[in-house]
Design a protein around this motif. Structure first.
Motif, short mmCIF file in Angstrom:
data_model
loop_
_atom_site.label_atom_id
_atom_site.label_comp_id
_atom_site.label_asym_id
_atom_site.label_seq_id
_atom_site.Cartn_x
_atom_site.Cartn_y
_atom_site.Cartn_z
N GLY A 139 0.68 -0.93 0.20
CA GLY A 139 0.44 0.47 -0.15
C GLY A 139 0.81 1.44 0.07
O GLY A 139 2.17 1.79 -0.21
N THR A 140 -0.03 2.43 0.58
CA THR A 140 1.16 3.48 0.93
C THR A 140 0.44 4.12 2.15
O THR A 140 -0.76 4.45 2.48
N VAL A 141 1.57 5.55 2.72
CA VAL A 141 1.26 5.68 3.86
C VAL A 141 0.43 7.02 3.35
O VAL A 141 0.00 7.48 3.87
N LEU A 142 0.55 7.05 2.48
CA LEU A 142 0.04 8.58 1.32
C LEU A 142 -1.09 8.45 1.50
O LEU A 142 -2.37 9.31 1.69
N ILE A 143 -2.19 6.94 1.86
CA ILE A 143 -3.64 6.58 2.26
C ILE A 143 -3.68 7.70 3.53
O ILE A 143 -5.33 8.46 3.08
N ASP A 144 -3.49 7.87 4.57
CA ASP A 144 -4.05 8.84 5.55
C ASP A 144 -2.86 10.09 5.76
O ASP A 144 -3.41 10.57 6.50
N HIS A 145 -2.15 9.96 4.90
CA HIS A 145 -0.98 11.63 5.27
C HIS A 145 -0.59 11.66 4.13
O HIS A 145 0.13 11.68 3.85
N ALA A 146 -1.32 12.85 3.41
CA ALA A 146 -0.60 13.44 2.16
C ALA A 146 0.14 14.12 2.19
O ALA A 146 0.03 14.53 3.11
N MET A 147 -0.05 14.69 1.09
CA MET A 147 1.05 15.05 1.11
C MET A 147 0.48 16.98 -0.12
O MET A 147 0.21 16.68 -1.10
N VAL A 148 1.22 17.81 0.67
CA VAL A 148 0.60 19.13 -0.25
C VAL A 148 1.50 19.44 -1.30
O VAL A 148 2.69 19.08 -1.12
N GLY A 149 1.18 19.67 -2.08
CA GLY A 149 1.89 19.26 -3.71
C GLY A 149 1.88 18.24 -4.79
O GLY A 149 3.24 18.02 -5.63
N LEU A 150 1.29 17.15 -3.56
CA LEU A 150 1.64 16.19 -4.43
C LEU A 150 0.09 15.55 -5.05
O LEU A 150 -0.85 14.89 -3.83
#
Length: 245
Positions: A139-150
């Protein structure tokens, strides 16, 4: 390694994390059934590993459910079991939300979600016959912790579904002694990222470095070997979800 990890199936195994995971299991004595779209790359990497009697190749688009079924068929025919499935194959790319098309979504769902879902389905049927097994998703940690600019809403729809699949499938198949877990990486140095730019992202991790494929392999091996862990989304992210630099 547990003695029952005789045969490991790995999707997206011709490069990057998938290839490193294959090397990790191979070094511990497992037989491998490797998948990727590019047969030539798979064959070249299999030759580098050596011991062709321990490696089988099933080339094809994992978004086609027949490819996952063929991986299971080959594993049983060649090696007699399906002990671990690593659903590593995936695609990723940024695109602003308002520019995402239906074709974009279908492409992510086909490879990331459909590939994981139906390959797991084929594996579970065999694991039930064996009364045990392990499925490990990426999976990916971006599921719960998005990045501004991505802007990655499109691929995250598929990866978020994989996280949900992990928890719910783990509960459903636990009575059959089948474990289902997900490794959620931070930014890892793979062919998905521009090699000229990826090190510039090190600072998003409190450990201040980019992840390497070996970091993910270590986590996958742990989940494959630990018989009392299931339904877990394991961050391997240099501290990204725990704190911000």
């Amino acid at each position: 390694m547990s003695t029952n990890i005789k045969t490991v199936l790995i999707t997206g195994a011709s490069q990057g994390m998938g290839l490193d995971i294959a090397r990790g299991f191979f070094a511990k004595g497992s037989n491998l059934v490797l998948n990727a779209r590019n047969r030539a790359l798979l064959e070249a990497e299999a030759e580098r590993l050596g011991a062709p009697d321990r490696i089988a190749i099933v080339a094809g688009d994992i978004g086609d459910a027949a490819v996952g079924r063929e991986m299971v068929r080959v594993a049983v025919a060649r090696f007699g079991s399906v002990d671990v499935l690593v659903n590593n194959a995936g695609i990723f790319g940024p695109k602003p939300f308002l520019e995402v098309t239906e074709d974009d979504l279908q492409r992510y769902w086909r490879t990331n979600l459909k590939g994981t879902y139906f390959t797991s389905q084929a594996a579970v049927r065999q694991m039930m016959r064996q009364e045990g097994g392990s499925i490990i998703n990426i999976g990916t940690v971006l599921i719960d912790h998005a990045m501004v600019g991505l802007p990655v809403t499109a691929p995250m729809t598929s990866k978020g579904a994989i996280h949900g699949l992990t928890v719910n499938l783990a509960a459903e198949v636990a009575p059959h002694n089948i474990r289902v877990n997900t490794v959620a990486p931070g930014i890892v140095r793979t062919p998905l990222h521009d090699p000229a730019q990826v090190d510039g992202l090190a600072g998003i991790h409190p450990l201040n470095r980019i992840g390497e494929s070996g970091d993910i392999t270590e986590a996958v091996l742990f989940l494959a070997e630990n018989n009392f862990t299931t339904g877990v989304i394991l961050p391997v992210d240099g501290g990204y979800v725990a704190a911000r630099p």
